[in-house]
Design a protein around this motif. Structure first.
Motif, PDB file in Angstrom:
ATOM      1  N   HIS A  37       0.834  -1.201   0.000  1.00  0.00           N
ATOM      2  CA  HIS A  37       0.000   0.000   0.000  1.00  0.00           C
ATOM      3  C   HIS A  37       0.873   1.257   0.000  1.00  0.00           C
ATOM      4  CE1 HIS A  37      -3.590   2.426   0.831  1.00  0.00           C
ATOM      5  NE2 HIS A  37      -2.845   3.091   1.700  1.00  0.00           N
ATOM      6  N   GLN A 257     -11.037  -5.614   6.884  1.00  0.00           N
ATOM      7  CA  GLN A 257     -11.240  -5.008   5.575  1.00  0.00           C
ATOM      8  C   GLN A 257     -12.659  -5.244   5.044  1.00  0.00           C
ATOM      9  OE1 GLN A 257      -8.560  -3.048   4.261  1.00  0.00           O
ATOM     10  NE2 GLN A 257      -8.075  -3.455   6.419  1.00  0.00           N
ATOM     11  N   SER A 277      -7.727  -3.073  -2.717  1.00  0.00           N
ATOM     12  CA  SER A 277      -8.806  -2.670  -1.806  1.00  0.00           C
ATOM     13  C   SER A 277      -8.334  -2.386  -0.382  1.00  0.00           C
ATOM     14  CB  SER A 277      -9.874  -3.769  -1.765  1.00  0.00           C
ATOM     15  OG  SER A 277     -10.379  -4.039  -3.052  1.00  0.00           O
ATOM     16  N   ASP A 279      -7.271  -1.018   3.031  1.00  0.00           N
ATOM     17  CA  ASP A 279      -7.436   0.289   3.673  1.00  0.00           C
ATOM     18  C   ASP A 279      -6.815   0.215   5.074  1.00  0.00           C
ATOM     19  OD1 ASP A 279      -8.175   2.679   4.778  1.00  0.00           O
ATOM     20  OD2 ASP A 279     -10.337   2.368   4.600  1.00  0.00           O
ATOM     21  N   ARG A 282      -8.808   0.699   8.333  1.00  0.00           N
ATOM     22  CA  ARG A 282      -9.737  -0.319   8.818  1.00  0.00           C
ATOM     23  C   ARG A 282      -9.051  -1.392   9.677  1.00  0.00           C
ATOM     24  NH1 ARG A 282     -14.832  -0.632   6.054  1.00  0.00           N
ATOM     25  NH2 ARG A 282     -14.950  -2.755   6.864  1.00  0.00           N
TER      26      ARG A 282
END
Length: 303
Positions: A37, A257, A277, A279, A282
């Motif tokens: 990420h 997630q 996806s 994050d 989260r």
């Protein structure tokens, strides 16, 4: 010292004491997803410092499992069993500065202090002394964990002078992990919350050796129904490298997630969907996560 905010390098560092269980896989994916990420690198380190506890062939089986889940190191895996000269160099520095000292105390010598070493009380020298890091009275360490929040520890009272090299000559985890994180340029450590209270000791060593302090994020420790860590539990069944997708879905849920809606029919597709996806906001902030809560159906059927 803090790492350069513009760089990111994470790692996963299993001990080869047996097959990877779900808690290990959670740490592996958590650290891999955080690195990807951030557009950074992800490395694997084999923490094979304790031969009496290692299972024959475990390191190779762990690497095979990671490969089956699509988790490949961005550099050759580092083995701590080959790093003794580097640990000795760090230890020599600490001894020379007075930050470390030779200790002849046995466990029985320290029984009255609950095993906490605050001063040497051995009645006589022993042929196999340990080397300890000196923790003066009043030494406290506080740091901000990105998941668990502010963590503060009175290291002198709670831990005392801690071991750097054991009486059997083996290297202690605390010294090895600090030396290797610095050598590999690790900027971010994402690992299980069972290591949260080890972090102040590592920060003390980083300061004493003038090494960078990484950013830390401690993921929930996965426990069985009795609250036991999976590595000590009958629930610690190894994950199945022949059928990775169910465990990958469970890991995704454990990381808090949002459900995946497409692209989960193969390991490669699942990894891409997870990467796309993920994050970080989260990620769960709880220190423990019950294994039973993860026994649900998959988020979606494979497409």
């Amino acid at each position: 010292m803090q790492p350069d905010a513009q760089t990111y390098r994470g790692r996963f560092a299993p001990s080869p004491t047996g097959p990877l269980h779900f808690g290990s896989l959670l740490a592996a994916f958590g650290s891999w997803l955080a690195a990807r990420h951030a557009g950074g690198e992800w490395l694997i380190r084999i923490e094979d410092l304790d031969p009496p506890r290692e299972a024959p062939g475990a390191a190779e089986r762990q690497m095979h499992t990671l490969q089956a889940f699509g988790l490949a190191s961005d550099a050759p895996a580092l083995k701590q069993s080959e790093r003794g000269a580097h640990y000795q160099a760090a230890l020599d520095r600490l001894l020379a500065s007075g930050a470390a000292f030779v200790c002849h105390c046995s466990r029985s010598d320290l029984a009255d202090e609950g095993g906490v070493h605050r001063a040497c009380v051995a009645a006589s020298p022993r042929p196999d002394p340990a080397i300890r890091f000196r923790v003066p009275a009043g030494t406290r360490v506080s740091f901000e964990d990105s998941l668990q929040g502010r963590f503060d520890q009175d290291v002198a009272a709670d831990v005392g002078d801690f071991v750097l090299r054991r009486t059997d000559g083996l290297w202690a985890y605390q010294l090895a992990v600090v030396v290797d994180d610095a050598a590999q340029g690790i900027t971010d450590v994402v690992r299980g919350a069972d290591l949260l209270d080890s972090t102040p000791r590592q920060i003390l060593l980083q300061r004493a050796l003038d090494l960078p302090t990484p950013r830390y994020a401690h993921l929930p420790l996965v426990v069985d129904a009795g609250g036991r860590k999976l590595s000590k539990s009958l629930a610690a069944l190894p994950v199945d490298p022949a059928d990775p997708l169910p465990a990958m879905h469970a890991v995704w849920r454990a990381l808090g997630q949002a459900p995946l809606t497409a692209g989960t029919g193969s390991v490669a597709a699942m990894l891409e969907a997870m990467h796309r996806s993920f994050d970080p906001a989260r990620l769960p902030h709880t220190p423990r996560l019950a294994l039973a809560a993860l026994h649900n159906d998959r988020d979606t059927k494979p497409d």
